[in-house]
Design an enzyme around this catalytic site. Structure first.
Site, PDB file in Angstrom:
ATOM      1  N   PRO A 125      40.406  49.307  72.154  1.00 32.03           N
ATOM      2  CA  PRO A 125      40.307  50.523  71.339  1.00 32.03           C
ATOM      3  C   PRO A 125      41.148  50.414  70.077  1.00 32.03           C
ATOM      4  O   PRO A 125      42.284  49.920  70.106  1.00 32.03           O
ATOM      5  CB  PRO A 125      40.840  51.607  72.281  1.00 32.03           C
ATOM      6  CG  PRO A 125      40.502  51.101  73.641  1.00 32.03           C
ATOM      7  CD  PRO A 125      40.680  49.612  73.565  1.00 32.03           C
ATOM      8  N   CYS A 126      40.579  50.897  68.955  1.00 32.42           N
ATOM      9  CA  CYS A 126      41.167  50.580  67.656  1.00 32.42           C
ATOM     10  C   CYS A 126      41.874  51.741  66.975  1.00 32.42           C
ATOM     11  O   CYS A 126      42.398  51.580  65.880  1.00 32.42           O
ATOM     12  CB  CYS A 126      40.069  50.066  66.726  1.00 32.42           C
ATOM     13  SG  CYS A 126      38.743  51.275  66.444  1.00 32.42           S
ATOM     14  N   GLN A 127      41.912  52.939  67.580  1.00 36.32           N
ATOM     15  CA  GLN A 127      42.454  54.088  66.857  1.00 36.32           C
ATOM     16  C   GLN A 127      43.892  53.870  66.398  1.00 36.32           C
ATOM     17  O   GLN A 127      44.300  54.335  65.336  1.00 36.32           O
ATOM     18  CB  GLN A 127      42.381  55.350  67.730  1.00 36.32           C
ATOM     19  CG  GLN A 127      40.965  55.798  68.048  1.00 36.32           C
ATOM     20  CD  GLN A 127      40.441  55.175  69.327  1.00 36.32           C
ATOM     21  OE1 GLN A 127      40.903  54.121  69.751  1.00 36.32           O
ATOM     22  NE2 GLN A 127      39.468  55.819  69.941  1.00 36.32           N
TER      23      GLN A 127
END
Length: 510
Positions: A125-127
């Site tokens: 996940p890149c948030q």
């Protein structure tokens, strides 16, 4: 078929690209296991896994009835129990982490079933890495980057590399990964070193590791930059994707398999927005906080001519008066009104119809418009007219004063020209779209349709086409969740090109 384990799978964009690649009339890759924690994305993933249990020509009509909302998904699975069970085994709702490693290990071991030549794909996940995400986090006094577990989810990748020794891996993430410093130093340098030597990186963990020690050689899919330095940033618009999506993509090859080097992605002509979304049915936006009907919508937009902002807008640049008047005169009630989760209106597409279209759908899925307040509808109409006349999307300073939002940070944005000055962004019809991100789930301001006579933001299906999902790929869950899934995905058509490169590697490996 080459076995594939897909982790942090989202709705399955990366896996779709690999699954769609043929080799001598049969799929080159077989997804053995997809892990995704979000329930809505998992539901989408599971339905697509069901679809892939059949040859394309043998997909049952009942699948298409689900797309047309004529049959419930649960009933579909009841009618085809063996394929539903296979989809269940393939697409698993699961949260990867140190505390769940033992269970994950069991799932992977079962899925591989003794295979030694296989592929690991996925993107943590890149948030926490994204530039916008980091900008938001800076405003939180209690936020500490080093305590955000999302920065270190790539270590779940390392566990699998160190324990199961895949022949090749493909890892994807946002460009912001290159500049993220959760502990004061660049995390990207740490990630590269850890991927090269996952066993050493995990030396202090409790993870049982492979023997002998495993290492990986890392490669980029694109040419070195102008200074001759290796860059891992893939610019999707250079590779046939109708979207300027820049992502870090790393290919790793186990270092005991020989000195093989992957090919680079081919550079192609850019694909404009109009080539993928203009074949979808025309819709109108909804009206929130007041009467919502096609008559009310048409009257609202046509009443613009009596507004002060409209008179001001005529002088906001060359051709503006002509464009505004032309758009008003062409306003009509769309045949399909605001659309729906299914519209029985056969679509078209001028770019790669063999990839996007499936005549068995008999219409379009996930193509319903959102509702907006009246002032935003005026802004969308003006912005789309401006973009058509000026060949660029307006920034806040280009709006008539009466249409500028009365927000505290707007004046700062106009004066400083900061990140949020283009808060109303039209996707220009003659260029690739800007990056489709999960922010599209929050509002449509960054994703305004280029046709002013529709006066709305993009639908889920339009966003999915910009992401190159085939039309028979159904996104499940509430519409907000559908937007999030699309925004978080890897474009399948880009993944398909990467798959061709990886297939050649496996063929070279023998």
């Amino acid at each position: 078929m080459i076995p594939v384990i897909d982790i942090f799978a989202g709705p399955g964009g990366l896996g779709e690209g690999f699954s769609a690649l043929g080799n001598g009339g049969v799929p080159a890759f077989k997804i053995r296991l997809s892990l995704e924690k979000d329930s809505n994305a998992h539901s989408t993933l599971r339905l697509r896994a069901f679809y892939r249990q059949f040859q394309k020509t043998d997909v049952p009509d009942d699948y298409y009835k689900v797309l047309r909302r004529e049959l419930d998904v649960a009933e579909l699975y009841t009618r085809y129990p063996s394929q539903a069970q296979a989809a269940n085994d393939e697409a698993v709702q699961f949260t990867l982490g140190e505390e769940t490693w033992t269970e994950a290990e069991g799932l992977i071991e079962k899925a591989l079933n003794g295979a030694t030549k296989w592929l690991l794909i996925g993107g943590p996940p890149c948030q926490a890495y994204s530039l916008i995400g980091r900008s938001r986090n800076k405003g939180k006094e209690e936020y500490k980057a080093q305590d955000d577990a999302r920065h270190f989810l790539y270590r779940e990748y390392l566990r699998i590399l160190g324990r199961f020794r895949p022949s090749v891996f493909v890892m994807e993430n946002v460009k912001g990964l290159l500049s993220s410093k959760p502990e004061g130093s660049l995390i990207f340098d740490t990630i590269l070193n850890d991927l090269k030597a996952p066993v050493e990186a995990l030396a202090e963990s409790q993870t049982p590791l492979a023997a002998p020690t495993v290492g990986y050689r890392l490669f980029s899919l694109v040419e070195d930059d102008a200074k001759g330095k290796r860059t891992y940033v893939v610019k999707a618009e250079l590779h046939g994707i109708p979207q300027a999506r820049h992502r870090v993509i790393i290919i790793g090859i186990r270092d005991d398999l020989g000195a093989f080097v992957p090919d680079r992605l081919s550079v192609t002509d850019s694909v404009p927005v109009k080539d993928v979304i203009f074949g979808l049915p025309r819709l109108r936006s909804g009206i929130s906080r007041s009467e919502d009907s096609s008559e009310a919508w048409l009257q609202l937009i046509k009443s613009s001519v009596n507004r002060r902002w409209f008179q001001t807008a005529k002088g906001m640049g060359p051709n503006m008066e002509q464009q505004l008047s032309s758009a008003i005169s062409q306003m009509t009630k769309p045949q399909n009104d605001r659309g729906a989760e299914f519209i029985p209106h056969p679509p078209s597409v001028s770019y790669k119809p063999e990839w996007f279209l499936d005549e068995r759908i008999l219409g379009v899925c996930n193509h319903a418009s959102r509702a907006h307040i009246e002032k935003d509808l005026y802004r969308y109409f003006y912005a789309a007219c401006y973009a058509k006349a000026q060949k660029t999307s307006p920034v806040l300073r280009d709006f008539p004063k009466d249409l500028i939002p009365n927000h505290g940070n707007v004046l700062t944005a106009i004066e400083e020209g900061n990140l949020f000055e283009d808060r109303f962004r039209v996707q220009l019809s003659t260029k690739p779209a800007t990056t489709v991100t999960s922010h599209i789930a929050k509002d449509g301001h960054y994703y305004i349709h280029p046709d002013p006579t529709q006066c709305r933001s993009l639908t889920v299906r339009e966003a999915a086409r910009l992401q190159t999902f085939p039309d028979n790929y159904l996104f499940t869950g509430p519409r907000t969740a559908q937007y999030t899934q699309v925004g978080n995905a890897v474009p399948p058509l880009l993944a398909n090109q990467i798959a061709a490169i990886v297939l050649k590697l496996f063929q070279d490996l023998g």
